[in-house]
Design a protein around this motif. Sequence first.
Motif, PDB file in Angstrom:
ATOM      1  N   ASP A  15       0.805  -1.218   0.000  1.00  0.00           N
ATOM      2  CA  ASP A  15       0.000   0.000   0.000  1.00  0.00           C
ATOM      3  C   ASP A  15       0.846   1.279   0.000  1.00  0.00           C
ATOM      4  O   ASP A  15       0.303   2.371  -0.036  1.00  0.00           O
ATOM      5  CB  ASP A  15      -0.982   0.012   1.175  1.00  0.00           C
ATOM      6  N   ASP A  39      -3.325  -2.982  -3.112  1.00  0.00           N
ATOM      7  CA  ASP A  39      -4.419  -3.480  -2.281  1.00  0.00           C
ATOM      8  C   ASP A  39      -4.481  -5.006  -2.374  1.00  0.00           C
ATOM      9  O   ASP A  39      -4.368  -5.569  -3.459  1.00  0.00           O
ATOM     10  CB  ASP A  39      -5.678  -2.803  -2.843  1.00  0.00           C
ATOM     11  N   MET A  61      -1.445  -3.891   5.766  1.00  0.00           N
ATOM     12  CA  MET A  61      -2.157  -3.046   4.803  1.00  0.00           C
ATOM     13  C   MET A  61      -3.591  -2.875   5.277  1.00  0.00           C
ATOM     14  O   MET A  61      -4.128  -3.764   5.938  1.00  0.00           O
ATOM     15  CB  MET A  61      -2.188  -3.702   3.415  1.00  0.00           C
TER      16      MET A  61
END
Length: 76
Positions: A15, A39, A61
């Motif tokens: 990310d 992502d 993340m």
Amino acid sequence: MNDANVLAKVMIVDDTPANLATLEAMLVEHGFDVAAFPDGKMAYEAAMKQPPDVVFLDISMPGWDGYEVCQRFQQN
């Protein structure tokens, strides 16, 4: 570059944009076919359509973290 020159299909999931850009540049320079994703869910969905040979996966993340992505990879 044609497929005969590609060493492996590598997926990078992170990310942090700077991490993605740095790893992608380094790997492409050395002949790897790289797909970069910011992502975990996006990466997982792409991997289900076209599995990579290697995955560099950030553990921490938002959304699907690295553990979630690994767990889903194992299930499939």
